[in-house]
Enzyme design. Structure first.
Site, PDB file in Angstrom:
ATOM      1  N   TRP A  88       0.868  -1.177   0.000  1.00 33.42           N
ATOM      2  CA  TRP A  88       0.000   0.000   0.000  1.00 33.42           C
ATOM      3  C   TRP A  88       0.906   1.230   0.000  1.00 33.42           C
ATOM      4  O   TRP A  88       1.808   1.328   0.836  1.00 33.42           O
ATOM      5  CB  TRP A  88      -0.870  -0.051   1.261  1.00 33.42           C
ATOM      6  CG  TRP A  88      -1.793   1.096   1.466  1.00 33.42           C
ATOM      7  CD1 TRP A  88      -2.652   1.636   0.561  1.00 33.42           C
ATOM      8  CD2 TRP A  88      -1.969   1.842   2.685  1.00 33.42           C
ATOM      9  NE1 TRP A  88      -3.365   2.664   1.141  1.00 33.42           N
ATOM     10  CE2 TRP A  88      -2.955   2.810   2.441  1.00 33.42           C
ATOM     11  CE3 TRP A  88      -1.398   1.771   3.956  1.00 33.42           C
ATOM     12  CZ2 TRP A  88      -3.390   3.712   3.415  1.00 33.42           C
ATOM     13  CZ3 TRP A  88      -1.818   2.658   4.927  1.00 33.42           C
ATOM     14  CH2 TRP A  88      -2.800   3.608   4.662  1.00 33.42           C
ATOM     15  N   ASP A 112      -0.282  -5.445   9.432  1.00 32.65           N
ATOM     16  CA  ASP A 112      -1.321  -4.477   9.086  1.00 32.65           C
ATOM     17  C   ASP A 112      -2.543  -5.304   8.674  1.00 32.65           C
ATOM     18  O   ASP A 112      -2.506  -6.020   7.664  1.00 32.65           O
ATOM     19  CB  ASP A 112      -0.850  -3.578   7.928  1.00 32.65           C
ATOM     20  CG  ASP A 112      -1.861  -2.476   7.633  1.00 32.65           C
ATOM     21  OD1 ASP A 112      -2.956  -2.494   8.229  1.00 32.65           O
ATOM     22  OD2 ASP A 112      -1.550  -1.593   6.806  1.00 32.65           O
ATOM     23  N   LYS A 158     -12.939  -0.786   6.374  1.00 34.09           N
ATOM     24  CA  LYS A 158     -13.490  -1.646   5.311  1.00 34.09           C
ATOM     25  C   LYS A 158     -14.529  -2.612   5.871  1.00 34.09           C
ATOM     26  O   LYS A 158     -15.623  -2.715   5.343  1.00 34.09           O
ATOM     27  CB  LYS A 158     -12.386  -2.466   4.648  1.00 34.09           C
ATOM     28  CG  LYS A 158     -11.054  -1.794   4.531  1.00 34.09           C
ATOM     29  CD  LYS A 158     -11.011  -0.780   3.434  1.00 34.09           C
ATOM     30  CE  LYS A 158      -9.656  -0.083   3.430  1.00 34.09           C
ATOM     31  NZ  LYS A 158      -9.448   0.797   2.324  1.00 34.09           N
TER      32      LYS A 158
HETATM   33  C1  LMR Z   1      -6.768   1.963  -0.570  1.00 36.47           C
HETATM   34  O1  LMR Z   1      -5.727   1.317  -0.611  1.00 36.47           O
HETATM   35  O2  LMR Z   1      -7.361   2.320  -1.602  1.00 36.47           O
HETATM   36  C2  LMR Z   1      -7.387   2.319   0.751  1.00 36.47           C
HETATM   37  O3  LMR Z   1      -6.643   1.770   1.783  1.00 36.47           O
HETATM   38  C3  LMR Z   1      -7.640   3.767   0.912  1.00 36.47           C
HETATM   39  C4  LMR Z   1      -6.415   4.575   1.197  1.00 36.47           C
HETATM   40  O4  LMR Z   1      -6.429   5.303   2.182  1.00 36.47           O
HETATM   41  O5  LMR Z   1      -5.444   4.512   0.441  1.00 36.47           O
END
Ligand code: LMR
Length: 422
Positions: free
Chosen positions: A152, A233, A269
């Site tokens: 991420w 996470d 989520k």
């Molecule tokens: C995502 O990966 O789209 C979500 O976790 C929202 C974000 O805050 O990035």
């Protein structure tokens, strides 16, 4: 001194200060757009009636509309009018934290009974990760954080701003579109003992590729052998299998193996509480005394940042999880969201295959959770956006939560158009 002279001096010094203040931010350049939230901004600015947003990981119903879960509506009805607006303690809602720990560590966890878990309410998963990164920097200043490739995008920002040196470890194999297990294990073995490893507990973002149970066991074994610290996470508990209990399996393996782990949890989520910012940071300690000390330090980190966390979201969570009927309703609703996404995976793959795509799209249904890591290049993604008004991150990640019965055909057709000659 004559009054006119004083006035002159004051106005000329104001002019000097005025000129200076105008230059304070002259060197500030616009920040680059956020690779995920910037996609939403671009989507909102597009007037096209055909536009599709499969960028941000936020659940939508089959009409493409945001969803408030029925259990959340009912909890809101129950708490309406009962909430005062007092501050929560620095560590947040004790009841919410207790219920949240049961989801991760297990309803009857010995660690809960022995009070060995230092835990605080956090500003969702991002806040939990950031608090942990700051804690790591303060108490283990010489350790690196190992981050999977890819991850991420915000993970990099979080540990960067906490000034923790970052390293990466192999995770995804672009050719197999699956796990690079050998690379991952090698990186664990080669990292200096005592390193920190950031692991996605389930439904890996952005790839949708999780290790199998056997692979988790081996990862746990190797991490333990090298004396590394595992930080999980867990932003998508329930979205991988449809069952939050099953999705905690990696964590349970590590607990069984005797690791002292850290966990970031979020209700964005799995309870759809995105904007309420409810989450939890927990660290399993050696004993109760250590847990008390660690919690006090986490609180001290929070105090100058935001003092104490918000009060409404955790009340919704504890109302749901503290009532067996509401909890069951929540579990059914989580499964419903996961199932709709699985259905859309099948539909997208079938549509692409019907169009005669020369590419194998098997990975769409092999991957799990909210995202499909499509394998599309940034240039192909740009074409999807510019020619078809389809918005997604440039790494080719498709948020399956934005795919609906109404747009899956359009999406498949557009993907086929930009990939068929690749
Ligand atoms: C995502 O990966 O789209 C979500 O976790 C929202 C974000 O805050 O990035």
């Amino acid at each position: 001194m004559a009054l006119s002279t004083k006035l002159f001096q004051r106005s000329s010094s104001t002019a000097v200060f005025g000129a200076r203040s105008m230059s304070w931010w002259r060197s500030v350049q616009p920040a680059p757009k956020d690779p995920i939230l910037g996609v939403t901004e671009a989507f909102l600015a597009d007037p096209s009636p055909n536009k599709v947003n499969v960028g941000v990981g936020a659940y939508r119903d089959d009409n493409g509309k945001p969803v408030v879960l029925e259990c959340v509506r009912e909890a809101e009805r129950r708490v309406a009018g009962k909430l005062n607006m007092e501050y929560l303690p620095m560590g947040g809602s004790v009841k919410m934290v207790e219920e949240t720990l049961k989801l991760a560590y297990g309803e009857t966890s010995e660690f809960l009974k022995d009070k060995r878990i230092a835990a605080v309410q956090s500003l969702s998963g991002t806040g939990a990760c950031r608090l942990f990164a700051d804690f790591q920097k303060r108490f283990r200043p010489d350790s690196n954080i190992y981050i999977p490739v890819p991850t991420w995008a915000n993970h990099h920002n979080i540990w960067r701003d906490a000034q923790v040196p970052q390293r990466t470890f192999h995770y995804y194999h672009p050719e197999t579109k699956g796990l690079d297990f050998a690379g991952l294990i090698d990186d664990i073995k080669n990292a200096p003992s005592g390193s920190f490893f950031l692991l996605h507990a389930c439904a890996h973002n952005p790839t949708g590729v999780d290790p199998s149970e056997e692979q988790w066991k081996e990862i746990s074994y190797e991490i333990k052998g090298k004396g590394h610290f595992a930080f999980f996470d867990m932003a998508y508990q329930g979205f991988a299998s449809g069952d939050p209990e099953r999705d905690a399996k990696a964590i349970r393996i590590f607990l069984k193996d005797g690791h002292l782990i850290g966990i970031s949890q979020s209700y964005a989520k799995n309870m759809g509480l995105y904007g309420q910012r409810v989450g939890c940071l927990s660290l399993l300690c050696e004993d109760e005394k250590q847990a008390v000390a660690v919690k006090s330090q986490l609180q001290q980190l929070a105090r100058p940042m935001y003092s104490n966390p918000p009060v409404h979201g955790p009340l919704i969570v504890s109302t749901i999880l503290g009532d067996p009927d509401l909890k069951n309703l929540w579990l059914r609703e989580v499964k419903g969201m996961a199932d709709r996404i699985i259905g859309m995976r099948t539909a997208l793959r079938e549509n692409l295959e019907k169009l005669g795509s020369p590419i194998s799209w098997e990975h769409i249904t092999n991957q799990i959770g909210m995202f499909c890591y499509s394998g599309m290049t940034p240039e192909q993604v740009d074409r999807l956006t510019n020619e078809f008004h389809i918005y997604l991150t440039r790494n080719g990640r498709i948020s399956m939560a934005g795919v609906t019965t109404g747009n899956v055909g359009y999406l498949a057709n557009a993907i086929h158009e930009v990939t068929k000659s690749a």
